[in-house]
Write a protein that holds these residues in place. Structure first.
Motif: not given
Length: 567
Positions: A525-541
């Motif tokens: 929580r409140d780490t770079i992980d959250e941004w990282n995962y959002d990035l993956i999800q955007k790429k999946r789209s």
């Protein structure tokens, strides 16, 4: 008649419901043997007279099998149909409707569905259904592992038109106002915090006759009455954590649940293979008396080899009184499941890692000096590529800081009798997983081809191997056959590209897998992980995941991170 002794070949086969006195008597018969496969006793037919006398004394049928005990065949009745409309934000699957119907009928019950079938959703919907029926269900207390507190909050707010809060120290004196003003109907707390919120004090139990210090019993626990009475219903998630009667958590759970009309226990761990594990949980629901009481339960269901007896009858009674379970492989369930599911678990970093993370985030140069003891040349070199250095450091700190929550999840999967594939990258993280779970194998860049194949084979064929730890480079591609033995995959660490992550997920989601695959991502929580995962999800789209130039993608990520830090 309590059982029978029938001739089978050159033996008499003796069967009876477990009773200690009869077991002791049958052990006196000459040359008797116990058949572990069907839980019967075998005595050579030359001892016919002895067997007949034994049957007469203990009222067993001699010469032919008694079928009276099987008059019901212990056939578990179908779950009831849901007959009311519940204002939910999403539609339940058909099998979930019947689980909800059973829960609102029994009110104090186990949700024993296999992992991934939606126990959380069904429990939340059942609480709302009880409210719609005019039964007291709010405010509802949810007790769960620390790792899934935020997951519960999110699930509640995505399921019903209600609000949830995670209990914190700052709410000790104001939590009731949250309910009165409509700010919360669900309150979430982890097992470790139960004492803090509900126990006023514990009296000294004193010493036994031998001078040894006694352990506190429930009578020694004095509860905060105002806090206990506030909640009208309780949900215990992963309730197999309460299987030991002697633990503090079990005692507090029993005290907090006393007198409650609605108590739900959620566990994907098969319950009826270890009947003794049920005693504390049935006591928390105040259901033990309906299964025959403590003494009967111990003698009748916890005796015999391996501490288990009359399991078919126990399963039947549990399902009648307070238990239901469906498996992913059930036809009426499987057809409604998606092929693959993802879940994200937000983790609070441990205090040490949180401090280290914030230091590295705010002042990289000072972090390099204080935490890494780096030389001036090393520091200057690192500062030239500050963004990428900081990215790597922050990801590493987060990975270490969320291990406790990841370990709890992995253990729950193993306790449920399943195998799991774990992805990590750092050597120290992989080593930590293997140290915590010695019944594991690994597949990383450090192993040669022979060692890698041996790990895969052991995971597939050895029942004593529960976990395989892979890294993305070595295990993301070219590893076949894992899907034949596992449906759970979790990522303690993960990469940047959707294509890489999809390849990793496809270690289980591929040809030969007929069951739903659950992919779990652990994010600090409140780490770079959250941004990282959002990035993956955007790429999946993006169609076909990553279709552009690999280097351009990397540059795009670096630029995005630079902007992130600037913000």
């Amino acid at each position: 008649m309590n059982g029978s002794a029938v001739p089978v070949g050159n033996y008499f086969k003796i069967e009876f419901p477990y009773k200690p006195k009869i077991v002791e008597a049958v052990k006196q018969l000459p040359e008797r043997k116990f058949d572990h496969n069907d839980k019967s006793w075998m005595v050579p037919s030359q001892y016919r007279d002895e067997v007949e006398r034994f049957c007469k004394v203990h009222k067993l049928q001699f010469g032919h099998k008694v079928v009276q005990e099987e008059k019901t065949d212990f056939i578990i009745p179908a779950l009831p149909e849901l007959t009311i409309q519940i204002p939910l934000k999403r539609e339940p699957r058909p099998y979930q409707n019947t689980g909800i119907a059973y829960a609102i009928d029994k009110q104090r019950t186990f949700f024993g569905d296999d992992m991934g079938l939606g126990k959380t959703f069904q429990a939340i919907a059942s609480i709302e259904a009880l409210h719609q029926l005019g039964k007291a269900s709010y405010p509802c207390l949810i007790v769960c592992p620390s790792a899934v507190k935020e997951n519960w909050k999110r699930e509640i707010e995505n399921t019903v038109h209600r609000k949830a809060v995670v209990l914190s120290d700052g709410m000790k004196h104001t939590y009731q106002e949250f309910y009165r003003t409509g700010l919360a109907q669900f309150y979430i707390v982890n097992y470790e915090s139960l004492k803090k919120y509900f126990v006023d004090h514990i009296t000294d139990p004193g010493f036994d006759k031998d001078g040894k210090k006694k352990k506190p019993t429930l009578k020694n626990y004095h509860f905060k009455k105002k806090a206990v009475d506030f909640y009208k219903s309780i949900i215990f998630d992963e309730s197999h954590r309460l299987k030991a009667v002697s633990t503090m958590a079990s005692k507090i759970a029993k005290g907090v649940s006393a007198g409650k009309e609605t108590v739900f226990l959620l566990t994907g761990t098969p319950l009826i293979n270890k009947p003794n594990d049920l005693i504390a949980q049935l006591g928390i629901m105040n259901r033990l008396v309906e299964i025959g009481g403590y003494k009967h339960f111990v003698e009748y269901y916890c005796g015999g080899p391996n501490g288990a007896s009359n399991l078919k009858e126990l399963n039947y009674k549990l399902n009648k009184v307070c238990f239901f379970r469906r498996n992913k492989t059930d036809e009426e369930v499987k057809k409604y499941l998606p092929d693959k599911s993802r879940q994200v678990i937000l983790c609070d970093l441990n205090k040490e890692s949180r401090k280290e993370y914030d230091h590295a985030m705010n002042d990289l140069e000072a972090y390099m000096k204080n935490y890494k003891n780096a030389s001036e040349d090393k520091i200057q070199q690192s500062m030239k590529g500050e963004v990428m250095v900081r990215i790597g450091i922050l990801k590493n700190i987060s990975a270490r800081g969320k291990l406790k929550d990841a370990f709890e999840f992995i253990k729950d999967v193993i306790d449920a009798g399943q195998k799991i594939v774990v992805f990590a990258s750092l050597k120290e993280v992989i080593a930590a997983v293997q140290e915590k779970f010695p019944r594991s194998v690994r597949l990383t860049g450090a192993e040669n081809a022979t060692q890698k194949q041996a790990s895969v084979d052991a995971f597939k064929t050895n029942p004593n191997v529960d976990v395989i730890v892979l890294n993305l480079k070595a295990g993301g591609v070219g590893v076949d056959g894992l899907q034949t033995v596992a449906t759970q995959i979790c990522f303690i660490e993960f990469g940047w590209h959707a294509a890489i992550m999809d390849q990793a997920e496809d270690r289980l989601y591929r040809m030969g897998q007929n069951n739903n695959v659950m992919c779990t991502y652990f994010l600090g929580r409140d780490t770079i992980d959250e941004w990282n995962y959002d990035l993956i999800q955007k790429k999946r789209s993006i169609a076909n995941a990553v279709t552009g130039n690999e280097d351009l993608t990397e540059v795009s990520i670096i630029d995005s991170f630079a902007n992130l830090f600037n913000q």
